[in-house]
Design an enzyme around this catalytic site. Sequence first.
Site, PDB file in Angstrom:
ATOM      1  N   HIS A   1     -49.464  40.572 -30.735  1.00  0.00           N
ATOM      2  CA  HIS A   1     -48.632  41.536 -31.449  1.00  0.00           C
ATOM      3  C   HIS A   1     -49.007  41.533 -32.924  1.00  0.00           C
ATOM      4  O   HIS A   1     -49.796  40.704 -33.373  1.00  0.00           O
ATOM      5  CB  HIS A   1     -47.142  41.200 -31.287  1.00  0.00           C
ATOM      6  CG  HIS A   1     -46.601  41.509 -29.930  1.00  0.00           C
ATOM      7  ND1 HIS A   1     -46.718  40.630 -28.876  1.00  0.00           N
ATOM      8  CD2 HIS A   1     -45.957  42.607 -29.446  1.00  0.00           C
ATOM      9  CE1 HIS A   1     -46.158  41.163 -27.802  1.00  0.00           C
ATOM     10  NE2 HIS A   1     -45.691  42.355 -28.117  1.00  0.00           N
TER      11      HIS A   1
ATOM     12  N   LYS B   1     -44.497  39.576 -36.470  1.00  0.00           N
ATOM     13  CA  LYS B   1     -43.513  39.569 -35.380  1.00  0.00           C
ATOM     14  C   LYS B   1     -42.950  38.163 -35.262  1.00  0.00           C
ATOM     15  O   LYS B   1     -43.689  37.180 -35.172  1.00  0.00           O
ATOM     16  CB  LYS B   1     -44.151  40.001 -34.061  1.00  0.00           C
ATOM     17  CG  LYS B   1     -43.170  39.994 -32.887  1.00  0.00           C
ATOM     18  CD  LYS B   1     -43.805  40.555 -31.626  1.00  0.00           C
ATOM     19  CE  LYS B   1     -42.939  40.332 -30.396  1.00  0.00           C
ATOM     20  NZ  LYS B   1     -41.619  41.001 -30.491  1.00  0.00           N
TER      21      LYS B   1
END
Length: 239
Positions: free
Chosen positions: A146, A150
């Site tokens: 990601h 995050k």
Amino acid sequence: MPFSIVISGVTGRVGRALAELARADPDVRLAGALASESSAKQPLDADRRVRINDPPAPPVDAVIDFSTSSGCARAIRCALDSGAALVVGTTGLADRVESHLRDAAASIPMLVAANTSLGACVLIDLASRATRALGDAYDVSLIEAHRAGKRDAPSGTALALARAVRDSGGSIDDGAVLSLRAGDTVGEHTVRFDATGETLQITHRATDRRLFAAGALRAAKWLAGRPPGRYAMSDVLGL
């Protein structure tokens, strides 16, 4: 009559995508929008009828939450007060919020998903099927990637995949789950089944956050009007 929604976390990445979908769809009405107090009272549409954190304009069919633990708690209250369905796409929820969700499911229909992408939902189903078919002769591992920044790692989707493998009779060690945080990666999840002489690899790659918004809106439309209880994306797709 248009399908009326409240977006919780409307200033976030997926929340903004949801608002764009609602504005572009004549069959969807944005009844309200929730965000942090720093965003309070900002106008959300061109004619200034919807302002962030104002009380929603009834009726409300569904509340869709992509926020934080505290934002999700607020979304639960909004759904209960409105008698609306609740879709939660927020991950990394605090235990107290999970408890609130369990209690609220006695009163309203809700769907809690680590990933509202339809493809990711199919990935979880395929991982379960592969685990049952291959048995314990294969080593299972997960790789997820990601964007930088995050917060939760492993991702909620990776945890859901690991749970699906274990629930299907397989095993996966914590050390076999690799999390990468780099660049602006929207989301990528790979499940590997390795044995002597072969590897089976199943990957889902998200390239646009609008797919999470579209999946959540589809789930909300499916959920509204159903009996109270807790549902999953697999129910939406009939898996």
